[in-house]
Design an enzyme around this catalytic site. Structure first.
Site, mmCIF file in Angstrom:
data_model
loop_
_atom_site.group_PDB
_atom_site.id
_atom_site.type_symbol
_atom_site.label_atom_id
_atom_site.label_comp_id
_atom_site.label_asym_id
_atom_site.label_seq_id
_atom_site.Cartn_x
_atom_site.Cartn_y
_atom_site.Cartn_z
ATOM 1 N N GLY A 1 0.791 -1.215 0.000
ATOM 2 C CA GLY A 1 0.000 0.000 0.000
ATOM 3 C C GLY A 1 0.829 1.274 0.000
ATOM 4 N N ILE A 2 0.425 2.224 0.840
ATOM 5 C CA ILE A 2 1.136 3.495 0.937
ATOM 6 C C ILE A 2 2.583 3.268 1.349
ATOM 7 C CG2 ILE A 2 1.281 5.651 2.235
ATOM 8 C CD1 ILE A 2 -1.789 5.675 2.330
ATOM 9 N N THR B 1 -6.854 -1.263 11.263
ATOM 10 C CA THR B 1 -8.199 -0.844 11.658
ATOM 11 C C THR B 1 -8.930 -2.034 12.280
ATOM 12 O OG1 THR B 1 -9.066 -1.359 9.451
ATOM 13 C CG2 THR B 1 -8.410 0.920 9.869
ATOM 14 N N ASP C 1 -12.677 -1.674 13.082
ATOM 15 C CA ASP C 1 -13.806 -0.745 13.159
ATOM 16 C C ASP C 1 -15.014 -1.333 13.877
ATOM 17 O OD1 ASP C 1 -12.163 0.864 11.672
ATOM 18 O OD2 ASP C 1 -13.310 0.702 9.807
ATOM 19 N N GLN D 1 -14.292 9.975 12.726
ATOM 20 C CA GLN D 1 -15.081 9.170 11.797
ATOM 21 C C GLN D 1 -15.938 8.195 12.589
ATOM 22 O OE1 GLN D 1 -15.517 9.278 8.422
ATOM 23 N NE2 GLN D 1 -17.052 7.710 8.796
ATOM 24 N N TYR E 1 -9.491 4.164 16.015
ATOM 25 C CA TYR E 1 -8.580 4.628 14.966
ATOM 26 C C TYR E 1 -8.406 6.147 15.012
ATOM 27 C CZ TYR E 1 -6.585 5.019 10.239
ATOM 28 O OH TYR E 1 -5.775 5.285 9.158
ATOM 29 N N TYR F 1 -8.671 9.641 1.403
ATOM 30 C CA TYR F 1 -8.933 8.326 0.805
ATOM 31 C C TYR F 1 -7.951 8.084 -0.345
ATOM 32 C CZ TYR F 1 -13.138 7.594 3.536
ATOM 33 O OH TYR F 1 -14.015 7.395 4.574
ATOM 34 N N ILE F 2 -7.137 7.060 -0.182
ATOM 35 C CA ILE F 2 -6.092 6.722 -1.145
ATOM 36 C C ILE F 2 -6.442 5.385 -1.796
ATOM 37 C CG2 ILE F 2 -3.614 6.379 -1.467
ATOM 38 C CD1 ILE F 2 -4.402 9.193 -0.441
#
Length: 241
Positions: free
Chosen positions: A13-14, A86, A88, A141, A147, A179-180
């Site tokens: 990912g990033i 995460t 959630d 959020q 998170y 958002y990526i």
């Protein structure tokens, strides 16, 4: 002599984009990962970047991991705290394990990773620490109290450590991606993405991992020494402060 950069969560990912971009910029890069051996092996084969496996929520593992990186590559000049998870759930249903897992990996890891490198950076009068926070650490959020709390905590950590370290040539900064287009985000159902997420982003698209990576390369540079304690928002205009 090329500087050494260590990226946590640096093989997917990033994090993978950050590791590659730092290598392209001339750094000797070490990419940490937690558990996906297959992905890490593929990343190493593709890029030639050294990979190291340890859990950033474990302080002893971090100390040992940093020691191994420094033995192999040299002192860590650039630390990118990117690893995160995460778990959630709405708070009234959230389990203690979900809370603790996210706080330990996303927030406590900052102590675990920064503590083994900070003294060396101070001795050498140089260091770059970049923490990958989140838009949700800035605005919150629903369904992510754990998170959001951890990512907001990163911003406070950055500001405090930046003040302590500025006179030693060490900068400490945060990047807050929106958002990526990573594997995780692209797994969101298409109709949710198109109807509930993209309309909130003024530029009308997801970000690319490489766009976050370029932010890191900028902040990691020797020439960025006057920027510290800052939060760089890279979210397509979704949240401005």
């Amino acid at each position: 002599m090329a500087r050494v950069a260590l990226v946590t969560g640096g093989t997917r990912g990033i994090g993978a984009a950050i590791s590659k971009s730092l290598k392209d910029a001339g750094y000797h890069v070490a990419a940490n990962y937690a558990g996906n051996d297959e992905a890490a092996a593929a990343f190493r084969a593709e890029t030639g970047i050294a990979v190291y496996k340890w859990d950033v929520s474990n302080a002893d593992a971090c100390a040992a991991g940093v020691a191994q990186v420094e033995k192999d590559l040299g002192p860590v000049d650039v630390l990118v705290n990117n690893a995160g998870i995460t778990r959630d759930g709405f708070f009234h249903k959230l389990k203690l394990e979900q809370w603790q897992a996210v706080i330990n990996t996303n927030l406590n890891s900052l102590f675990n990773m920064c503590r083994p490198v900070i003294e060396g950076m101070r001795d050498r009068n140089f260091g770059r620490i970049v923490c990958i926070s989140s838009i949700n650490g800035q605005k919150g959020q629903a369904g992510q109290t754990n998170y959001s709390a951890a990512k907001a905590g990163e911003l406070g950590f950055v500001k405090a450590l930046a003040q302590e370290s500025a006179n030693k040539g060490i900068t400490v900064n945060a990047i807050c991606p929106g958002y990526i287009g990573t594997e995780m985000v692209m797994a969101v159902p298409k109709d949710v993405l198109e109807k509930r997420i993209l309309p909130l982003i003024p530029v009308g698209r997801l970000g690319e991992p490489e766009e976050i990576a370029r932010c890191v390369v900028f902040l990691a540079a020797d020439t960025s020494g006057f920027i510290t304690g800052s939060t760089l928002s890279a979210n397509g205009g979704q949240y401005m402060n």
